[in-house]
Design a protein around this motif. Structure first.
Motif, PDB file in Angstrom:
ATOM      1  N   GLY A 112      10.137  10.748  -5.214  1.00  0.00           N
ATOM      2  CA  GLY A 112       9.179   9.992  -4.142  1.00  0.00           C
ATOM      3  C   GLY A 112       8.529   9.305  -4.192  1.00  0.00           C
ATOM      4  O   GLY A 112       8.223   9.201  -5.067  1.00  0.00           O
ATOM      5  N   GLU A 113       8.795   8.551  -3.236  1.00  0.00           N
ATOM      6  CA  GLU A 113       8.021   7.343  -3.075  1.00  0.00           C
ATOM      7  C   GLU A 113       7.795   7.583  -1.401  1.00  0.00           C
ATOM      8  O   GLU A 113       8.776   7.321  -1.332  1.00  0.00           O
ATOM      9  CB  GLU A 113       8.919   5.935  -3.545  1.00  0.00           C
ATOM     10  N   GLY A 165       7.879   0.332   6.542  1.00  0.00           N
ATOM     11  CA  GLY A 165       7.253   1.377   6.084  1.00  0.00           C
ATOM     12  C   GLY A 165       8.790   2.252   5.838  1.00  0.00           C
ATOM     13  O   GLY A 165       9.018   2.582   6.542  1.00  0.00           O
ATOM     14  N   THR A 166       8.508   2.524   4.659  1.00  0.00           N
ATOM     15  CA  THR A 166       9.611   3.409   3.969  1.00  0.00           C
ATOM     16  C   THR A 166       9.639   4.338   3.196  1.00  0.00           C
ATOM     17  O   THR A 166       8.563   4.473   2.478  1.00  0.00           O
ATOM     18  CB  THR A 166      10.501   1.861   3.308  1.00  0.00           C
ATOM     19  N   LEU A 167      10.452   5.448   3.320  1.00  0.00           N
ATOM     20  CA  LEU A 167      10.046   6.288   1.799  1.00  0.00           C
ATOM     21  C   LEU A 167      12.165   6.148   0.894  1.00  0.00           C
ATOM     22  O   LEU A 167      12.315   5.933   1.315  1.00  0.00           O
ATOM     23  CB  LEU A 167      11.008   7.637   2.880  1.00  0.00           C
ATOM     24  N   HIS A 168      11.163   6.137  -0.536  1.00  0.00           N
ATOM     25  CA  HIS A 168      12.455   6.299  -1.523  1.00  0.00           C
ATOM     26  C   HIS A 168      13.249   7.727  -1.672  1.00  0.00           C
ATOM     27  O   HIS A 168      11.966   8.840  -2.087  1.00  0.00           O
ATOM     28  CB  HIS A 168      12.218   5.470  -2.520  1.00  0.00           C
ATOM     29  N   TYR A 169      14.136   8.596  -2.175  1.00  0.00           N
ATOM     30  CA  TYR A 169      14.222   9.059  -2.812  1.00  0.00           C
ATOM     31  C   TYR A 169      16.134   9.201  -3.017  1.00  0.00           C
ATOM     32  O   TYR A 169      16.679   8.420  -2.483  1.00  0.00           O
ATOM     33  CB  TYR A 169      13.976  10.919  -1.397  1.00  0.00           C
ATOM     34  N   PRO A 170      16.228  10.950  -3.648  1.00  0.00           N
ATOM     35  CA  PRO A 170      17.440  10.947  -4.281  1.00  0.00           C
ATOM     36  C   PRO A 170      18.478  10.260  -3.137  1.00  0.00           C
ATOM     37  O   PRO A 170      18.609  11.203  -2.087  1.00  0.00           O
ATOM     38  CB  PRO A 170      18.092  12.190  -5.007  1.00  0.00           C
ATOM     39  N   GLY A 171      19.202   9.532  -3.074  1.00  0.00           N
ATOM     40  CA  GLY A 171      20.569   9.198  -1.924  1.00  0.00           C
ATOM     41  C   GLY A 171      19.177   8.068  -0.993  1.00  0.00           C
ATOM     42  O   GLY A 171      19.935   8.085  -0.468  1.00  0.00           O
ATOM     43  N   HIS A 172      18.528   7.638  -1.648  1.00  0.00           N
ATOM     44  CA  HIS A 172      18.165   7.045  -0.345  1.00  0.00           C
ATOM     45  C   HIS A 172      16.895   5.740  -0.707  1.00  0.00           C
ATOM     46  O   HIS A 172      15.777   6.112  -0.502  1.00  0.00           O
ATOM     47  CB  HIS A 172      17.052   7.568   0.676  1.00  0.00           C
ATOM     48  N   SER A 173      17.530   5.087  -1.612  1.00  0.00           N
ATOM     49  CA  SER A 173      16.937   3.884  -3.005  1.00  0.00           C
ATOM     50  C   SER A 173      17.312   3.381  -2.798  1.00  0.00           C
ATOM     51  O   SER A 173      18.519   3.344  -2.167  1.00  0.00           O
ATOM     52  CB  SER A 173      16.503   4.881  -4.499  1.00  0.00           C
ATOM     53  N   ILE A 203       1.107  -1.040  -0.231  1.00  0.00           N
ATOM     54  CA  ILE A 203      -0.247  -0.124  -0.480  1.00  0.00           C
ATOM     55  C   ILE A 203       0.764   1.003  -0.191  1.00  0.00           C
ATOM     56  O   ILE A 203       1.638   1.276   1.354  1.00  0.00           O
ATOM     57  CB  ILE A 203      -1.037  -0.312   0.967  1.00  0.00           C
ATOM     58  N   TRP A 204       0.952   2.090  -1.106  1.00  0.00           N
ATOM     59  CA  TRP A 204       2.286   2.876  -1.403  1.00  0.00           C
ATOM     60  C   TRP A 204       1.493   4.117  -1.969  1.00  0.00           C
ATOM     61  O   TRP A 204       0.646   4.265  -2.656  1.00  0.00           O
ATOM     62  CB  TRP A 204       3.451   1.478  -2.049  1.00  0.00           C
ATOM     63  N   MET A 205       2.359   5.066  -2.159  1.00  0.00           N
ATOM     64  CA  MET A 205       2.442   6.274  -2.847  1.00  0.00           C
ATOM     65  C   MET A 205       3.855   6.722  -3.917  1.00  0.00           C
ATOM     66  O   MET A 205       4.506   6.614  -3.192  1.00  0.00           O
ATOM     67  CB  MET A 205       1.799   7.582  -2.193  1.00  0.00           C
ATOM     68  N   LEU A 206       3.413   7.052  -5.170  1.00  0.00           N
ATOM     69  CA  LEU A 206       4.251   7.584  -5.895  1.00  0.00           C
ATOM     70  C   LEU A 206       3.909   9.300  -6.357  1.00  0.00           C
ATOM     71  O   LEU A 206       3.041   9.920  -6.704  1.00  0.00           O
ATOM     72  CB  LEU A 206       5.093   7.112  -7.090  1.00  0.00           C
ATOM     73  N   GLY A 207       5.475  10.166  -5.878  1.00  0.00           N
ATOM     74  CA  GLY A 207       4.766  11.303  -6.518  1.00  0.00           C
ATOM     75  C   GLY A 207       3.913  11.364  -7.884  1.00  0.00           C
ATOM     76  O   GLY A 207       4.668  11.049  -9.065  1.00  0.00           O
TER      77      GLY A 207
END
Length: 350
Positions: A237-238, A254-262, A221-225
């Motif tokens: 962003g995710e 529970g996780t966030l993905h973004y530049p430098g953290h993917s 269950i997630w979201m994208l920009g």
């Protein structure tokens, strides 16, 4: 006498030509920067977080506001009403850049102190899955195909829009992962998304769901920009509100993905609950300009401090899916035949 008159006429023509050129240059503003930039701010005293901004400058055709929380908006008039959402009393430095028709700029700033009092969030969108049949097409679309489409993780399923893979029955959405040969894949499933139908910036998301069992299942269950088409992953962003791997049952990610953290360096945590595949649990996201928080059954287990440097200050859309295998899902149990994620409701509050 005649020669003198002719020379005088020529000089007059040259003088008139020079004056005409100078006047034309003044009219088109090719070298005129905005001047006298002034900003005024009227802060609401009712605790709503609303601020009315007015910017004015000579020779300006547009004004770009940076609100001090990562949000940026542009207006031609210089007048804008802005809503701050971070709770409590906060001081923001607001930068305004005025631009002329020739793209010359001038910039200034103002500080505003804004108070947002606590209030009950209002429901702005919901999906109760209360009508049997296909998921509501006004709310949901589908990704179709395999990971070869560019959004996979070496997964093994083929996503379809068939009722056998996604259907509303008895007040819940059922996303069914099935072991079957289909278009060259060994499994089928569904991936629903609200892209181009519903997106939002900041708010609270609450989802009540029961997860599939079996090694190799990977429900999410997630979201994208919403800017993913122009600002590819992970730049868009995710936000993963909930992920679960059948091989480590009851561990929730529970996780966030973004530049430098993917990928392997993603920003997240896990928590352990009981009966994730046998009972419904509530998975929650609280998202503001100051923080992104993820909960399971009301227990906070991950927080990311938000800022203007992160891609979590613009619209995101929702995604529901069950993947099979892949780099994160792992090997599929050979005895697996089917697995279902059931979603009772999704509610978005602001």
């Amino acid at each position: 006498m005649m020669k003198h008159k002719k020379n005088t006429s020529v000089l007059l023509l040259i003088l008139l030509s020079l004056l005409s050129c100078k006047k034309a240059g003044a009219d088109n503003g090719t070298s005129t920067a905005p001047t006298n930039l002034v900003i005024n701010a009227v802060v609401s005293s009712d605790g709503s977080g609303k601020v009315d901004f007015t910017a004015s400058a000579n020779n300006a055709v547009s004004y770009a506001y940076e609100f001090g929380n990562g949000d940026i908006k542009t207006t031609a008039s210089g007048i804008i009403a802005y809503q701050y959402n971070a709770g409590g009393t906060n001081t923001y430095t607001v930068n305004v850049t005025a631009t002329s028709s020739s793209s010359l700029t001038v910039k200034t700033s103002i500080q505003v102190t804004v108070t947002v009092t606590a209030s009950e969030p209002k429901l702005v969108w919901s999906e109760e899955f209360d009508k049997d049949g296909a998921p509501d097409p006004a709310k949901w679309g589908y990704d179709i195909g395999t990971g070869n489409n560019g959004w996979g993780n070496s997964e093994l399923e083929y996503y379809t829009d068939r009722s056998k893979n996604a259907v509303v029955e008895g007040g819940v959405l059922k996303i069914n992962a099935l072991k079957e040969n289909y278009n060259g894949s060994a499994y089928t499933s569904a991936r629903l998304l609200s892209k181009d139908k519903f997106a939002f910036t900041y708010g609270k998301v609450e989802v009540r769901a029961k997860l599939p069992a079996g090694a190799g299942t990977w429900p999410a269950i997630w979201m994208l920009g919403s800017d993913i088409a122009t600002n590819g992953w992970p730049g868009c962003g995710e936000i993963d509100i909930m992920e679960h791997l059948g091989r480590t049952e009851n561990t929730i990610y529970g996780t966030l993905h973004y530049p430098g953290h993917s990928g392997g360096s993603a920003d997240g945590h896990t928590t352990v609950i009981t009966d994730a595949t046998k009972a419904f649990h509530i998975y929650t996201l609280e998202w503001t300009a100051s923080a992104v928080k993820i909960y399971a059954d009301g227990v906070l287990y991950h927080t990311t401090i938000n800022s203007g440097s992160l891609p979590f200050n613009h619209d995101f859309f929702l995604i529901l899916n069950v993947a099979m295998g892949g780099g994160f899902g792992g090997s599929v149990d050979p005895s697996f035949t089917n697995g279902t994620m059931e979603v009772d409701y999704i509610r978005v509050y602001k």
